[in-house]
Write an enzyme that holds these catalytic residues in place. Structure first.
Site, mmCIF file in Angstrom:
data_model
loop_
_atom_site.group_PDB
_atom_site.id
_atom_site.type_symbol
_atom_site.label_atom_id
_atom_site.label_comp_id
_atom_site.label_asym_id
_atom_site.label_seq_id
_atom_site.Cartn_x
_atom_site.Cartn_y
_atom_site.Cartn_z
ATOM 1 N N HIS A 150 3.710 -2.044 3.379
ATOM 2 C CA HIS A 150 4.054 -0.532 2.622
ATOM 3 C C HIS A 150 4.821 -0.529 1.893
ATOM 4 O O HIS A 150 6.119 -0.650 2.263
ATOM 5 C CB HIS A 150 3.523 0.847 3.829
ATOM 6 C CG HIS A 150 2.298 0.540 4.634
ATOM 7 N ND1 HIS A 150 2.267 -0.711 5.731
ATOM 8 C CD2 HIS A 150 0.442 1.054 4.237
ATOM 9 C CE1 HIS A 150 0.941 -0.646 5.674
ATOM 10 N NE2 HIS A 150 0.088 0.327 4.914
ATOM 11 N N ASP A 200 0.869 -1.312 -0.040
ATOM 12 C CA ASP A 200 -0.333 -0.201 0.090
ATOM 13 C C ASP A 200 0.414 1.424 0.450
ATOM 14 O O ASP A 200 1.879 1.505 0.535
ATOM 15 C CB ASP A 200 -0.352 -0.534 1.242
ATOM 16 C CG ASP A 200 -2.361 -1.138 1.085
ATOM 17 O OD1 ASP A 200 -2.305 -1.644 0.395
ATOM 18 O OD2 ASP A 200 -2.951 -1.131 1.872
ATOM 19 N N HIS A 216 -6.245 2.889 -4.640
ATOM 20 C CA HIS A 216 -5.777 3.237 -3.133
ATOM 21 C C HIS A 216 -6.187 4.858 -2.303
ATOM 22 O O HIS A 216 -5.951 5.296 -1.275
ATOM 23 C CB HIS A 216 -5.076 2.739 -2.189
ATOM 24 C CG HIS A 216 -4.935 2.889 -0.389
ATOM 25 N ND1 HIS A 216 -5.539 2.155 0.661
ATOM 26 C CD2 HIS A 216 -3.630 2.674 -0.064
ATOM 27 C CE1 HIS A 216 -5.120 1.750 1.216
ATOM 28 N NE2 HIS A 216 -3.704 2.394 1.026
ATOM 29 N N HIS A 264 -5.391 9.482 -0.687
ATOM 30 C CA HIS A 264 -5.141 8.795 1.320
ATOM 31 C C HIS A 264 -5.638 9.544 2.968
ATOM 32 O O HIS A 264 -4.605 9.385 3.257
ATOM 33 C CB HIS A 264 -3.547 7.803 1.684
ATOM 34 C CG HIS A 264 -3.609 6.906 2.386
ATOM 35 N ND1 HIS A 264 -3.380 7.349 3.427
ATOM 36 C CD2 HIS A 264 -3.427 5.499 2.274
ATOM 37 C CE1 HIS A 264 -3.781 5.852 3.799
ATOM 38 N NE2 HIS A 264 -3.846 5.617 3.682
HETATM 39 ZN ZN LIG Z 1 -2.450 2.925 3.023
#
Ligand SMILES: [Zn+2]
Length: 253
Positions: A218, A72, A123, A127
Site C-alpha cells: 500500500h 494499492d 481500485h 474504496h
Molecule cells: Zn485497497
C-alpha cells in the site's frame, strides 16, 4: 463457465438424483443436507479465497520469473512520490491501483508515475470497505466513477482492476465483464496494513518472496515507504529480478 456456475450445476444434479432415488425417505433429507453443506463450503471458500478464481478469473501470479510490485490505495500526497523515487533508483516498474477520490486530489502524482513508466489500475472511486456487499448498480458506479474521474483528468484508466479488500462475488464478476477489466490479485500479501513495525514487515516480505510473485503493498502507509529500499536491495541480493518499467506492457503474457 466459472467455478461458481459449476458449483450451482453440481448442486442441482445432486438434488435431482437424491429426489429421484430417495423420494419420501428420511435419507433424502440427510443427503439433501449434505449436498447443501457442500455447496455452501465451496461458496464460502470462493468468497474468502479470491485466488481460487471462483467467481472470476483473477491473475495472481506471473507466467515468468520476474516479481511485480503493486501498490494499492494511493496516490498519497507525500509517500507515493517517495516510493516513485525509490523505484526509479532501482529501475523497477510497478502497478498502482488508485482510489478515484485520491487520484482526483493528486492527478499530478498519477502523471508522474505514468511518466516514470509505471501503470495504473482502477481500485474504485471510494474504496468501500463493504464493496462485496454492494448492490449491482453501486458496484458498477464505483468502478465507472473511478474510470471517468481519470478520463476527466486526461489520464487513460487502463484495463486493470483490483476490488477493495480483494473479495469477489457474482455482482463484481458481472461489473468486471461490463467494464472489460482484467482483475489483478496477488500471490504475496505484505500485510503492511497490519505489520506496522518496520523490521517485522521487512522480515515477512523478504522471507516469503519468490520468482513469479505479484506483491501487494500500500503506497499510503509510512512503514511501506520506509522499508521499500531495504527490501529491494535484500531481495535483489538473493537473486530476485523485479519487473522493469519496459517489462510492464507484457508482464501478464
Ligand atoms: Zn485497497
Amino acid at each position: 463457465m466459472t467455478r461458481h456456475h459449476l458449483n450451482i450445476i453440481g448442486f442441482i444434479i445432486n438434488c435431482t438424483w437424491i429426489s429421484i432415488f430417495f423420494s419420501g425417505t428420511p435419507m433424502m433429507w440427510i443427503l439433501m443436507g449434505i449436498a447443501s453443506l457442500l455447496f455452501l463450503v465451496f461458496l464460502s471458500l470462493g468468497i474468502l479465497l479470491p485466488n481460487r478464481n471462483y467467481f472470476l478469473t483473477n491473475t495472481t501470479r506471473l507466467k515468468n520469473t520476474k516479481v511485480l510490485l503493486t501498490f494499492d490505495d494511493g496516490p498519497h500526497e507525500h509517500l507515493t512520490p517517495q516510493i516513485l523515487k525509490t523505484l526509479k533508483r532501482h529501475n523497477i516498474g510497478a502497478i498502482f491501483f488508485v482510489i478515484g477520490k485520491q487520484a482526483e486530489e493528486h492527478p499530478e502524482i498519477i502523471r508522474q508515475l505514468l511518466a516514470d513508466g509505471h501503470l495504473i489500475g482502477n481500485h474504485t472511486q471510494n474504496h468501500p470497505i463493504m464493496f462485496a456487499a454492494l448492490r449491482q448498480d453501486s458496484v458498477e458506479k464505483e468502478i465507472g466513477l473511478c474510470d471517468n474521474m481519470l478520463i476527466a483528468q486526461n489520464i487513460h484508466p487502463g484495463t486493470y482492476f483490483r476490488p477493495p479488500i480483494g473479495y469477489t462475488n457474482p455482482r463484481i464478476a458481472r461489473a468486471v465483464k461490463k467494464f472489460r477489466k482484467q482483475v489483478i490479485g496477488w500471490s504475496l500479501r505484505s500485510f503492511d496494513s497490519v505489520l506496522k513495525e518496520e523490521s517485522k514487515l521487512l522480515e515477512r516480505v523478504s522471507s516469503k518472496i519468490k520468482p513469479g510473485d505479484i506483491v501487494l503493498f500500500h503506497d499510503n502507509l509510512p512503514q511501506t515507504e520506509a522499508i521499500l529500499d531495504r527490501f529491494i536491495v535484500q531481495a535483489t541480493k538473493n537473486g530476485i529480478k523485479f519487473a522493469e518499467p519496459n517489462h510492464l506492457k507484457t508482464i501478464f503474457k
